[in-house]
Design an enzyme around this catalytic site. Structure first.
Site, PDB file in Angstrom:
ATOM      1  N   LYS A   1      32.891  31.110  34.123  1.00 50.62           N
ATOM      2  CA  LYS A   1      32.818  30.255  32.924  1.00 50.62           C
ATOM      3  C   LYS A   1      33.728  29.023  33.075  1.00 50.62           C
ATOM      4  O   LYS A   1      33.294  27.905  32.848  1.00 50.62           O
ATOM      5  CB  LYS A   1      33.243  31.028  31.659  1.00 50.62           C
TER       6      LYS A   1
ATOM      7  N   ARG B   1      33.286  35.445  20.754  1.00 47.46           N
ATOM      8  CA  ARG B   1      33.141  36.687  21.504  1.00 47.46           C
ATOM      9  C   ARG B   1      32.551  37.795  20.631  1.00 47.46           C
ATOM     10  O   ARG B   1      32.225  38.866  21.138  1.00 47.46           O
ATOM     11  CB  ARG B   1      34.505  37.137  22.018  1.00 47.46           C
TER      12      ARG B   1
ATOM     13  N   ARG C   1      41.813  35.962  42.467  1.00 49.27           N
ATOM     14  CA  ARG C   1      41.988  34.799  41.596  1.00 49.27           C
ATOM     15  C   ARG C   1      43.461  34.462  41.331  1.00 49.27           C
ATOM     16  O   ARG C   1      44.279  35.340  41.107  1.00 49.27           O
ATOM     17  CB  ARG C   1      41.287  35.099  40.270  1.00 49.27           C
TER      18      ARG C   1
ATOM     19  N   ARG D   1      47.271  36.290  36.921  1.00 50.93           N
ATOM     20  CA  ARG D   1      47.431  36.529  35.495  1.00 50.93           C
ATOM     21  C   ARG D   1      47.785  37.981  35.201  1.00 50.93           C
ATOM     22  O   ARG D   1      47.312  38.887  35.872  1.00 50.93           O
ATOM     23  CB  ARG D   1      46.142  36.145  34.756  1.00 50.93           C
TER      24      ARG D   1
ATOM     25  N   ARG E   1      38.374  45.007  30.299  1.00 54.23           N
ATOM     26  CA  ARG E   1      37.833  43.751  29.770  1.00 54.23           C
ATOM     27  C   ARG E   1      36.318  43.676  29.960  1.00 54.23           C
ATOM     28  O   ARG E   1      35.603  43.159  29.103  1.00 54.23           O
ATOM     29  CB  ARG E   1      38.517  42.551  30.437  1.00 54.23           C
TER      30      ARG E   1
HETATM   31  P1  AMP Z   1      40.014  34.868  28.759  1.00 60.21           P
HETATM   32  O1  AMP Z   1      40.927  33.921  29.456  1.00 60.21           O
HETATM   33  O2  AMP Z   1      38.864  34.173  28.087  1.00 60.21           O
HETATM   34  O3  AMP Z   1      39.561  36.003  29.630  1.00 60.21           O
HETATM   35  O4  AMP Z   1      40.857  35.525  27.554  1.00 60.21           O
HETATM   36  C1  AMP Z   1      42.036  36.246  27.808  1.00 60.21           C
HETATM   37  C2  AMP Z   1      42.412  37.057  26.588  1.00 60.21           C
HETATM   38  O5  AMP Z   1      42.599  36.177  25.456  1.00 60.21           O
HETATM   39  C3  AMP Z   1      41.365  38.064  26.129  1.00 60.21           C
HETATM   40  O6  AMP Z   1      41.448  39.288  26.836  1.00 60.21           O
HETATM   41  C4  AMP Z   1      41.732  38.203  24.651  1.00 60.21           C
HETATM   42  O7  AMP Z   1      42.871  39.012  24.471  1.00 60.21           O
HETATM   43  C5  AMP Z   1      42.116  36.781  24.260  1.00 60.21           C
HETATM   44  N1  AMP Z   1      40.946  35.986  23.798  1.00 60.21           N
HETATM   45  C6  AMP Z   1      40.438  34.842  24.356  1.00 60.21           C
HETATM   46  N2  AMP Z   1      39.391  34.374  23.653  1.00 60.21           N
HETATM   47  C7  AMP Z   1      39.204  35.251  22.634  1.00 60.21           C
HETATM   48  C8  AMP Z   1      38.267  35.353  21.573  1.00 60.21           C
HETATM   49  N3  AMP Z   1      37.262  34.468  21.428  1.00 60.21           N
HETATM   50  N4  AMP Z   1      38.391  36.389  20.705  1.00 60.21           N
HETATM   51  C9  AMP Z   1      39.377  37.295  20.818  1.00 60.21           C
HETATM   52  N5  AMP Z   1      40.275  37.287  21.804  1.00 60.21           N
HETATM   53  C10 AMP Z   1      40.212  36.279  22.708  1.00 60.21           C
END
Ligand code: AMP
Length: 211
Positions: A13, A87, A126, A158, A169
């Protein structure tokens, strides 16, 4: 043009959004990045966010929407790509309301489909830049190992990219995102991209969908 990118972790993404931002000038907005910045602040909200995010669970719908709303208010954007948001169906509703209040709407949903095996392989390699959020991996190694091409910062892995958390996840994504895909399918907004392919092929499919 407002695009929603839907895809499991490491389906590309961020990489696709960066490419679209570069070629089209549409801002890439990652709620994961916005929340990580917020979680680093020594505030009550920051501490709570850091706790939730470390476990791989989702942040509450209202909290993430508020964070996005504040960002959109600061940067008056006409065209942008949402990466990692919405999400859940509730977030999709909140997004519709937020955009409506700004006289905007979602124009396209790009759904990235990716095999679990590919996701795990990609995540283990990554690295991200803690400063400017650039992402590196098998497909895009940094020019100098361990250093960001853009700002020279030391790259890190990360906190939530350990294998156990990644599996969690992927499961969270599958469970909560299914109704979201249905929500956008019903509106006829979804176009699919096979994100297990090479980067060139994925970019080609994504740009074809934008036409
Ligand atoms: P990402 O970098 O998009 O994988 O997001 C990392 C973490 O941020 C996720 O595992 C959630 O804890 C939080 N997060 C990011 N975007 C959202 C969202 N739209 N809704 C809820 N939690 C989010």
């Amino acid at each position: 043009m407002i695009i929603v990118l839907l895809g499991p972790p490491a389906s590309g993404k961020g990489t696709i959004a960066q490419e679209i931002e570069e070629k089209k000038g549409w801002k890439h907005i990652s709620t994961g990045d916005l929340l990580r910045d917020e979680a680093e602040k020594p505030t009550e909200r920051g501490k709570k966010l850091a706790e939730v995010m470390k476990t791989g669970n989702l942040v509450p719908d209202e909290t993430v929407t508020e964070t996005l709303k504040e960002f959109l208010q600061e940067h008056d954007l006409k065209s942008f790509i949402l990466d990692g948001y919405p999400r859940t169906p509730r977030q999709a509703e909140l997004l519709d309301q937020l955009l409506e209040s700004r006289g905007q709407k979602v124009d396209l949903v790009l759904r990235l489909k990716c095999l679990n095996k590919t996701i795990i392989e990609r995540i283990s390699s990554r690295r991200v830049c803690p400063q400017c959020h650039a992402v590196y991996g098998l497909n895009i190694p940094p020019k100098e190992e361990g250093k960001c091409d853009h700002c020279g910062s030391a790259l890190i892995q990360r906190e939530d990219e350990k294998p156990e958390t990644v599996l969690k996840r992927i499961k969270v994504y599958a469970n909560v995102t299914k109704p979201l895909i249905d929500y956008y399918e019903e509106k006829g907004l979804v176009k699919e991209v096979n994100a297990s392919l090479s980067l060139e092929e994925v970019f080609a499919q994504a740009f074809k969908a934008l036409e």
